[in-house]
Design a protein around this motif. Structure first.
Motif, PDB file in Angstrom:
ATOM      1  N   ASN A  61       0.827  -1.196   0.000  1.00 51.07           N
ATOM      2  CA  ASN A  61       0.000   0.000   0.000  1.00 51.07           C
ATOM      3  C   ASN A  61       0.865   1.251   0.000  1.00 51.07           C
ATOM      4  OD1 ASN A  61      -2.466  -1.393   0.096  1.00 51.07           O
ATOM      5  ND2 ASN A  61      -2.283  -1.658   2.319  1.00 51.07           N
ATOM      6  N   LEU A  62       0.529   2.193  -0.860  1.00 46.42           N
ATOM      7  CA  LEU A  62       1.198   3.480  -0.893  1.00 46.42           C
ATOM      8  C   LEU A  62       0.332   4.469  -0.136  1.00 46.42           C
ATOM      9  CD1 LEU A  62       3.630   5.027  -2.062  1.00 46.42           C
ATOM     10  CD2 LEU A  62       2.169   5.659  -3.993  1.00 46.42           C
ATOM     11  N   ARG A  63       0.848   4.992   0.964  1.00 36.68           N
ATOM     12  CA  ARG A  63       0.069   5.881   1.818  1.00 36.68           C
ATOM     13  C   ARG A  63       0.645   7.289   1.745  1.00 36.68           C
ATOM     14  NH1 ARG A  63       3.113   6.907   6.310  1.00 36.68           N
ATOM     15  NH2 ARG A  63       4.758   5.426   6.864  1.00 36.68           N
ATOM     16  N   GLN A  64       0.074   8.174   2.516  1.00 38.41           N
ATOM     17  CA  GLN A  64       0.573   9.549   2.577  1.00 38.41           C
ATOM     18  C   GLN A  64       1.867   9.593   3.381  1.00 38.41           C
ATOM     19  OE1 GLN A  64      -2.231  12.395   4.078  1.00 38.41           O
ATOM     20  NE2 GLN A  64      -0.696  13.993   4.375  1.00 38.41           N
ATOM     21  N   PHE A  65       2.854  10.305   2.850  1.00 37.01           N
ATOM     22  CA  PHE A  65       4.121  10.499   3.544  1.00 37.01           C
ATOM     23  C   PHE A  65       4.379  11.990   3.723  1.00 37.01           C
ATOM     24  CE2 PHE A  65       4.640   6.341   1.557  1.00 37.01           C
ATOM     25  CZ  PHE A  65       5.166   5.585   2.599  1.00 37.01           C
ATOM     26  N   ASP A  66       5.270  12.318   4.662  1.00 42.92           N
ATOM     27  CA  ASP A  66       5.688  13.714   4.805  1.00 42.92           C
ATOM     28  C   ASP A  66       6.456  14.156   3.558  1.00 42.92           C
ATOM     29  OD1 ASP A  66       4.645  13.717   7.406  1.00 42.92           O
ATOM     30  OD2 ASP A  66       6.561  13.078   8.276  1.00 42.92           O
ATOM     31  N   VAL A  67       7.314  13.270   3.066  1.00 46.90           N
ATOM     32  CA  VAL A  67       8.138  13.554   1.892  1.00 46.90           C
ATOM     33  C   VAL A  67       8.140  12.334   0.985  1.00 46.90           C
ATOM     34  CG1 VAL A  67      10.456  14.116   1.045  1.00 46.90           C
ATOM     35  CG2 VAL A  67       9.642  15.108   3.210  1.00 46.90           C
ATOM     36  N   GLY A  68       7.955  12.544  -0.303  1.00 48.54           N
ATOM     37  CA  GLY A  68       8.052  11.474  -1.280  1.00 48.54           C
ATOM     38  C   GLY A  68       9.276  11.693  -2.154  1.00 48.54           C
ATOM     39  N   VAL A  69      10.169  10.706  -2.190  1.00 51.60           N
ATOM     40  CA  VAL A  69      11.423  10.808  -2.942  1.00 51.60           C
ATOM     41  C   VAL A  69      11.355   9.873  -4.154  1.00 51.60           C
ATOM     42  CG1 VAL A  69      13.940  10.523  -2.854  1.00 51.60           C
ATOM     43  CG2 VAL A  69      12.698  11.339  -0.831  1.00 51.60           C
ATOM     44  N   ILE A  70      11.842  10.355  -5.288  1.00 51.96           N
ATOM     45  CA  ILE A  70      11.822   9.566  -6.523  1.00 51.96           C
ATOM     46  C   ILE A  70      13.222   9.480  -7.106  1.00 51.96           C
ATOM     47  CG2 ILE A  70      10.950   9.422  -8.894  1.00 51.96           C
ATOM     48  CD1 ILE A  70       8.483  10.992  -7.951  1.00 51.96           C
ATOM     49  N   ASP A  71      13.650   8.261  -7.416  1.00 56.49           N
ATOM     50  CA  ASP A  71      14.900   8.047  -8.148  1.00 56.49           C
ATOM     51  C   ASP A  71      14.778   6.755  -8.933  1.00 56.49           C
ATOM     52  OD1 ASP A  71      17.583   8.641  -8.940  1.00 56.49           O
ATOM     53  OD2 ASP A  71      18.295   7.104  -7.564  1.00 56.49           O
ATOM     54  N   SER A  72      15.702   6.548  -9.856  1.00 63.20           N
ATOM     55  CA  SER A  72      15.662   5.336 -10.673  1.00 63.20           C
ATOM     56  C   SER A  72      16.178   4.113  -9.927  1.00 63.20           C
ATOM     57  CB  SER A  72      16.485   5.538 -11.947  1.00 63.20           C
ATOM     58  OG  SER A  72      17.839   5.809 -11.618  1.00 63.20           O
ATOM     59  N   GLY A  73      16.829   4.317  -8.782  1.00 62.77           N
ATOM     60  CA  GLY A  73      17.389   3.181  -8.053  1.00 62.77           C
ATOM     61  C   GLY A  73      17.854   3.572  -6.666  1.00 62.77           C
ATOM     62  N   VAL A  74      19.080   3.153  -6.309  1.00 64.00           N
ATOM     63  CA  VAL A  74      19.587   3.369  -4.953  1.00 64.00           C
ATOM     64  C   VAL A  74      20.128   4.775  -4.726  1.00 64.00           C
ATOM     65  CG1 VAL A  74      20.195   0.926  -4.738  1.00 64.00           C
ATOM     66  CG2 VAL A  74      21.942   2.568  -5.482  1.00 64.00           C
ATOM     67  N   GLY A  75      20.438   5.509  -5.819  1.00 64.16           N
ATOM     68  CA  GLY A  75      21.127   6.782  -5.669  1.00 64.16           C
ATOM     69  C   GLY A  75      20.438   7.779  -4.768  1.00 64.16           C
ATOM     70  N   GLY A  76      19.125   7.895  -4.891  1.00 61.78           N
ATOM     71  CA  GLY A  76      18.383   8.856  -4.091  1.00 61.78           C
ATOM     72  C   GLY A  76      18.393   8.564  -2.599  1.00 61.78           C
ATOM     73  N   LEU A  77      18.827   7.353  -2.224  1.00 66.48           N
ATOM     74  CA  LEU A  77      18.950   7.055  -0.798  1.00 66.48           C
ATOM     75  C   LEU A  77      19.987   7.955  -0.137  1.00 66.48           C
ATOM     76  CD1 LEU A  77      18.803   3.137  -0.629  1.00 66.48           C
ATOM     77  CD2 LEU A  77      17.035   4.765   0.053  1.00 66.48           C
TER      78      LEU A  77
END
Length: 299
Positions: free
Chosen positions: A24-40
């Motif tokens: 389930n995708l719920r509401q988050f304070d912040v939503g981060v998008i990347d193609s893979g591990v880099g955005g971690l």
């Protein structure tokens, strides 16, 4: 099952009985998008600044890497994933990918403007690199998608007009990091090639233009000649995200508890977990994450 539930280092995995059983995708304070591990790397810095922030993270490994896709494909993908977050109620997004920001940031800001969605993009830290360059000679190391995009040229024309700026494509580097391969001849070869390109033209300041590269910051810094400064955008992006979050939250909506990052993997979750584990073994600082398979259509 795809894999067993439990803990692998800083990675908590969630057992899913079949690929059709979506998390389930719920509401988050912040939503981060990347193609893979880099955005971690960006999510890690946000968490370091405020560990109570609830972060949702799309690892879009189904179409990794963004860097070799055309701008229309990448923009469509960023729009698709951003819409998923917004539909679930998230109102602060981070496109933790230079290629994704270059291709899709303007359009999704326009799309969600009336919905009061704030969006932080990512661009190479060319401005501080140019400011700190004594020789007025700077290099930006990025993927082919970022180098080919108009956004990087516009950035150069905006912040580095009195500086000679070299754009360098680090072929294969993001893919090596995505696989968790931070040692071996392949990485050494890429770093040596970068060194050869950077060492010419009196370059004394280098900006990293891919979030994946944050995980090899130290390796790159070690091969650079003495006196060459290296700049990464993960922390500045995290600071800007925290500013927007602090401005938007109400005093009665502040959680004091620590929250692992909820990662939704669009491709192979077992492969993502293995890559993150290898990065951690190699000494990378990995935030605590909960990995959830969430199959999504590629188009």
């Amino acid at each position: 099952m795809l894999f067993e539930s439990g803990r692998n280092g800083n990675v908590y995995v969630t057992a899913i009985n079949s690929v059709s059983q979506q998390a389930n995708l719920r509401q988050f304070d912040v939503g981060v998008i990347d193609s893979g591990v880099g955005g971690l790397a960006v999510a890690r810095e946000i968490q370091n600044l405020d560990s109570s922030i609830q972060i949702g993270y799309f690892a879009d490994t189904a179409v990794f890497p963004y860097g070799d896709k055309n701008s229309i494909q990448v923009a469509d993908r960023i729009d698709f994933l951003a819409t998923k977050f917004v539909e679930a109620g998230t109102r602060l997004l981070v496109i933790a990918c230079n290629t994704g920001s270059s291709a899709g940031l303007t359009s999704i800001r326009r799309k969600f403007a009336r919905a009061s969605v704030q969006i932080v993009g990512m661009e190479p830290p060319l401005k501080p690199a140019a400011i700190h360059s004594r020789n007025k000679s700077v290099a930006v190391v990025a993927t082919s998608g970022t180098v080919a995009g108009q956004a990087l040229t516009n950035l150069r024309d905006r912040v580095a007009t009195d500086t000679t700026t070299k754009f360098i494509v680090a072929s294969g580097l993001a893919s090596s990091i995505e696989r968790g391969e931070l040692t071996g001849k392949d990485l050494d070869s890429v770093l040596q090639e970068l060194l050869n390109l950077i060492s010419s033209d009196g370059v004394d300041s280098v900006a990293l233009g891919c979030s994946h590269y944050s995980f090899v910051y130290e390796e790159i810094r070690e091969v650079l000649p003495d006196g060459v400064k290296l700049f990464d955008a993960a922390l500045p992006v995290a600071k800007r995200t925290l500013e927007l979050w602090t401005e938007s939250r109400s005093s009665d909506n502040v959680s004091k508890s620590f929250n692992p990052i909820s990662v939704f993997v669009t491709g192979d979750p077992a492969g993502f977990v293995a890559s993150v584990a290898r990065l951690e073994t190699a000494g990378c600082m990995i935030p605590m994450v909960s990995v959830n398979p969430v199959p999504l259509p590629i188009n």
